[in-house]
Design a protein around this motif. Sequence first.
Motif, mmCIF file in Angstrom:
data_model
loop_
_atom_site.group_PDB
_atom_site.id
_atom_site.type_symbol
_atom_site.label_atom_id
_atom_site.label_comp_id
_atom_site.label_asym_id
_atom_site.label_seq_id
_atom_site.Cartn_x
_atom_site.Cartn_y
_atom_site.Cartn_z
ATOM 1 N N ARG A 36 -9.920 10.398 -1.343
ATOM 2 C CA ARG A 36 -9.837 10.031 -0.038
ATOM 3 C C ARG A 36 -11.195 10.144 0.443
ATOM 4 O O ARG A 36 -11.823 9.263 1.230
ATOM 5 C CB ARG A 36 -8.978 10.905 0.874
ATOM 6 C CG ARG A 36 -7.344 10.472 0.856
ATOM 7 C CD ARG A 36 -6.659 11.122 1.866
ATOM 8 N NE ARG A 36 -6.817 12.526 1.668
ATOM 9 C CZ ARG A 36 -5.774 13.453 0.948
ATOM 10 N NH1 ARG A 36 -4.779 12.781 0.382
ATOM 11 N NH2 ARG A 36 -5.765 14.575 1.015
ATOM 12 N N LEU A 37 -11.855 11.107 0.188
ATOM 13 C CA LEU A 37 -13.333 11.538 0.694
ATOM 14 C C LEU A 37 -14.167 9.993 0.313
ATOM 15 O O LEU A 37 -15.070 9.731 1.048
ATOM 16 C CB LEU A 37 -13.808 12.710 0.478
ATOM 17 C CG LEU A 37 -15.308 12.964 0.614
ATOM 18 C CD1 LEU A 37 -15.630 13.128 2.119
ATOM 19 C CD2 LEU A 37 -15.838 14.558 -0.262
ATOM 20 N N LEU A 38 -14.124 9.921 -1.092
ATOM 21 C CA LEU A 38 -15.007 9.054 -1.461
ATOM 22 C C LEU A 38 -14.507 7.358 -1.293
ATOM 23 O O LEU A 38 -15.241 6.647 -1.872
ATOM 24 C CB LEU A 38 -15.390 9.298 -3.100
ATOM 25 C CG LEU A 38 -15.855 10.627 -3.026
ATOM 26 C CD1 LEU A 38 -16.144 10.739 -4.699
ATOM 27 C CD2 LEU A 38 -17.484 10.569 -2.483
ATOM 28 N N GLY A 39 -13.390 7.313 -0.751
ATOM 29 C CA GLY A 39 -12.937 6.097 -0.492
ATOM 30 C C GLY A 39 -12.317 5.343 -1.315
ATOM 31 O O GLY A 39 -11.929 3.993 -1.493
ATOM 32 N N LEU B 263 -20.581 16.157 3.815
ATOM 33 C CA LEU B 263 -21.420 16.670 3.139
ATOM 34 C C LEU B 263 -21.027 18.424 2.580
ATOM 35 O O LEU B 263 -21.327 18.684 1.469
ATOM 36 C CB LEU B 263 -22.765 16.876 3.764
ATOM 37 C CG LEU B 263 -23.517 15.716 4.113
ATOM 38 C CD1 LEU B 263 -24.599 16.086 4.824
ATOM 39 C CD2 LEU B 263 -23.785 14.851 2.922
ATOM 40 N N VAL B 264 -20.361 18.763 3.487
ATOM 41 C CA VAL B 264 -19.734 20.284 3.073
ATOM 42 C C VAL B 264 -18.515 20.164 2.082
ATOM 43 O O VAL B 264 -18.303 20.924 1.336
ATOM 44 C CB VAL B 264 -19.347 20.987 4.697
ATOM 45 C CG1 VAL B 264 -18.729 22.247 4.233
ATOM 46 C CG2 VAL B 264 -20.597 21.138 5.413
ATOM 47 N N ALA B 265 -17.717 19.194 2.606
ATOM 48 C CA ALA B 265 -16.559 19.017 1.556
ATOM 49 C C ALA B 265 -16.962 18.700 0.157
ATOM 50 O O ALA B 265 -16.503 19.315 -0.758
ATOM 51 C CB ALA B 265 -15.579 17.908 2.293
ATOM 52 N N ALA B 266 -18.169 17.755 0.305
ATOM 53 C CA ALA B 266 -18.592 17.469 -1.209
ATOM 54 C C ALA B 266 -18.933 18.779 -1.775
ATOM 55 O O ALA B 266 -18.715 18.764 -3.082
ATOM 56 C CB ALA B 266 -19.692 16.616 -0.920
ATOM 57 N N VAL C 69 -18.626 17.618 -5.630
ATOM 58 C CA VAL C 69 -18.974 16.365 -5.795
ATOM 59 C C VAL C 69 -20.749 16.295 -5.549
ATOM 60 O O VAL C 69 -20.984 16.841 -4.565
ATOM 61 C CB VAL C 69 -18.687 15.452 -4.834
ATOM 62 C CG1 VAL C 69 -19.285 14.007 -4.793
ATOM 63 C CG2 VAL C 69 -17.010 15.246 -4.798
ATOM 64 N N THR C 70 -21.422 16.035 -6.460
ATOM 65 C CA THR C 70 -23.074 15.936 -6.423
ATOM 66 C C THR C 70 -23.522 14.675 -6.279
ATOM 67 O O THR C 70 -23.042 13.681 -6.574
ATOM 68 C CB THR C 70 -23.408 16.910 -7.356
ATOM 69 O OG1 THR C 70 -23.184 16.119 -8.618
ATOM 70 C CG2 THR C 70 -23.129 18.201 -7.403
ATOM 71 N N ALA D 105 -23.345 8.521 2.122
ATOM 72 C CA ALA D 105 -23.880 9.692 2.620
ATOM 73 C C ALA D 105 -24.438 10.890 1.777
ATOM 74 O O ALA D 105 -25.126 11.388 1.795
ATOM 75 C CB ALA D 105 -22.996 10.185 3.761
ATOM 76 N N ILE D 106 -23.371 11.205 0.686
ATOM 77 C CA ILE D 106 -23.656 12.176 -0.196
ATOM 78 C C ILE D 106 -24.774 11.698 -1.409
ATOM 79 O O ILE D 106 -25.105 12.569 -1.429
ATOM 80 C CB ILE D 106 -22.275 12.328 -0.993
ATOM 81 C CG1 ILE D 106 -21.214 13.150 0.182
ATOM 82 C CG2 ILE D 106 -22.477 13.475 -1.898
ATOM 83 C CD1 ILE D 106 -19.878 12.872 -0.179
#
Lengths: 338, 434
Positions: free
Chosen positions: A273-276, A247-250, A255-256, A295-296
């Motif tokens: 990588r975060l979003l797969g 959530l913090v990295a987003a 990324v919203t 999660a985001i």
Amino acid sequence: MTKIKAFIGPAVFLTFAAGAATAGTLGDVKGRDVLKCGVNTGFAGFAYPDSSGRWQGFDVAICRAVAAAVLGDQDKIEFVPTTGETRFTALTSGEIDVLPRNTTWTFTRDVDLKFTFAGVNYYDGQGFMVRKDLGVTSAKELDGATICVQTGTTTELNLADYFKTQGISYQPVPIQTPAEADQQFLGGACDAYTTDASQLATQRGTYPNPADYIILPEIISKEPLGPVVRQGDDEWADVVRWTYNALVAAEEYGVTKKNIDEMSSSENPEVRRLLGTEGDLGRMLGLDADWAKRAIAANGNYGEIFAETIGVGTPANIERGLNALWINGGLQYSPPFR
Amino acid sequence: MHDVSFVRHEMLSPQPAPASQVGPLRWARENLFSSILNSFLTIVSAAAVILALAHLWPWFAHSVWHAGSLRECREMIAQRWGEDATGACFAVIRDRWKQFLFGFYPSELYWRPTLSFVLLLAALAPILFSAVPRRMLWFSIAFPGIVYWLLWGGSLALPICVYAGFLVGMLVHRLVGPRFGSLLALIGGVLATLIWWFYLAGPVAGLLETILPFLTLEPVASKRFGGFMLSIVIGATGIAFSLPLGVLLALGRRSGLFIIQSICIGFIEFIRGVPLITLLLVASFLLNIFLPPGTNFDIILRVIIMVTLFSAAYMAETIRGGLAALPRGQYEAADALGLDYWQAMRLVIMPQALKISIPNIVNNFISLFKDTTLVAIIALLDPIGLVTSIRADSNWNGIVWELYGFVALIFFICCYSMSVYSKHLERRLRTDHR
């Protein structure tokens, strides 16, 4: 004696639902397909049920993100209201899986009570609020004052420490809930009310005449509040910790909730990588590739959650302050996703 | 000279009594102004009442029923009645009354608690009023099982199997009785019931479930119970089970059998010596830690058991008071008739002892019902706990009197009805001549 059976009767209605034996919390949560989340019984902005019975708030959003990441649905949660006294037993006994209930990260709670703090979702500090007509401008002038303080919390201990170091005395007025504090403080049962500064601001905002009260400049403690899990289950702690970090990295990478689909095909390898889109971070966590994306998408990134629940413009009206991202001079910082 | 004597021929028409001797004036003089002190007290009290009403009335008169938040309420009141006007914001009750009634029970299943409540009234009727046909009592006996099934959901097989335990016990009692005497029959019956419950009921219920799958309702976790539904579930169960348990404890305490007497005294004194909050905290914390991990002993059942035990200890002492008040002759008369212990208790002693104890028993019931609000301490959302969480909603943050007043009103209605019923019962059972 036959009547005694009439009493034993309900005891046998017990639901002895033997859970899947020690598969680890992640396995348990997946197995029962519901996340048990311990929340405050009522804390404005952070955790409360709305009129349709749906739990809302800043702390609740953490649970929703975890549920979305693990179970794919942010509503697959059983909310367990906890008080300051019941929260740790509930976690130890397995009644809940995760406790995001404005709980301060301290040495003894981490080490002695055998908990693991999965992060700090809110950096807070303890302050004092007094009526303006009391004529007090500093906490050091509170010698002999009656002070409303919530029992079973770190605020109680900080208060004792602070007055001891200042060499002045006070009379504690123990209270259970912030709502009770409002009553006692507004009713004049105590000269000052002490709790986390964010909460003082929130509560003052609801008073009929907020301008009649001032928050003293002294902040007497560090209160890093964060979600707690049981110690010794690192797999589960990782899931909660990295869901929160996501959530913090987003927020850091922009990324919203709205643009998350376009961002999946972003050029930035960290975002991919975060979003797969790239790599298999989700699998390492025991989840699928889209875990962070869900999660985001549930309630937005850290900044969106903050703005929607407690940020400036909401009734709580809290500035980001220490809770701004590190790139904006705050303390919110996620380790890299790689 | 002649004597003229006058005798009136017609009757005087009756005159109304002097104004000061009739109607409200006389009543007022006798009751309110009979002496200087009383007159003074009357005037002071009247002034106090008027003052209180004068302050409260605008608050009610300016009340707002349609608003989305406290801020809206305040704006509407200021707009309608001027800036300084105060008014009640009952909109919060309107907004949250479903939560007050059902807690977090799934809204599409509200019919289940509602039906349970209606059935509760039906089950109470034959117990409370002698005019209702006695056959209805069978329904009252079946009622706890039905309500458990309705509220918690799941299969009806479980309650059926629990009830079957009583049948098993009675059957063993009947079989053993003629051959081995009544004491062994009693022990055998209780043991058989317990064995059935702990070892056989589960598998049989599982079997029944596969045979009768249509008797299954969607399960509802007790975490979702809340509001007045929770209070009534805990209160009604506690009341229903604490009376029989209290009777047994009272009899046990007066029994001549040493072991039974010691157990009963120990139990009563221990429970009475511990605050209810302590027992609730034990139910909430200690059992959680002592029970093997993975077992999930429903928190509301734990609370109900603790509340029942607590209330039963007090009930036992209340009833023991009634037993002690009976003249010794009653016991001796029952013995002289050749009644055995249980017959004597059932036919002679208990009806009288219970009658004497009615005011105290109802007193216990009322305090038990009010004590259900203590569960807010262990974070169950009873009406008081709900008030806290409603006040945490930013829309309603800062609202106080309306919410607590509403809760108080409902509790008053419930407790006052109990009190009125007890008066009715005392009148009905009055056999002496006064």
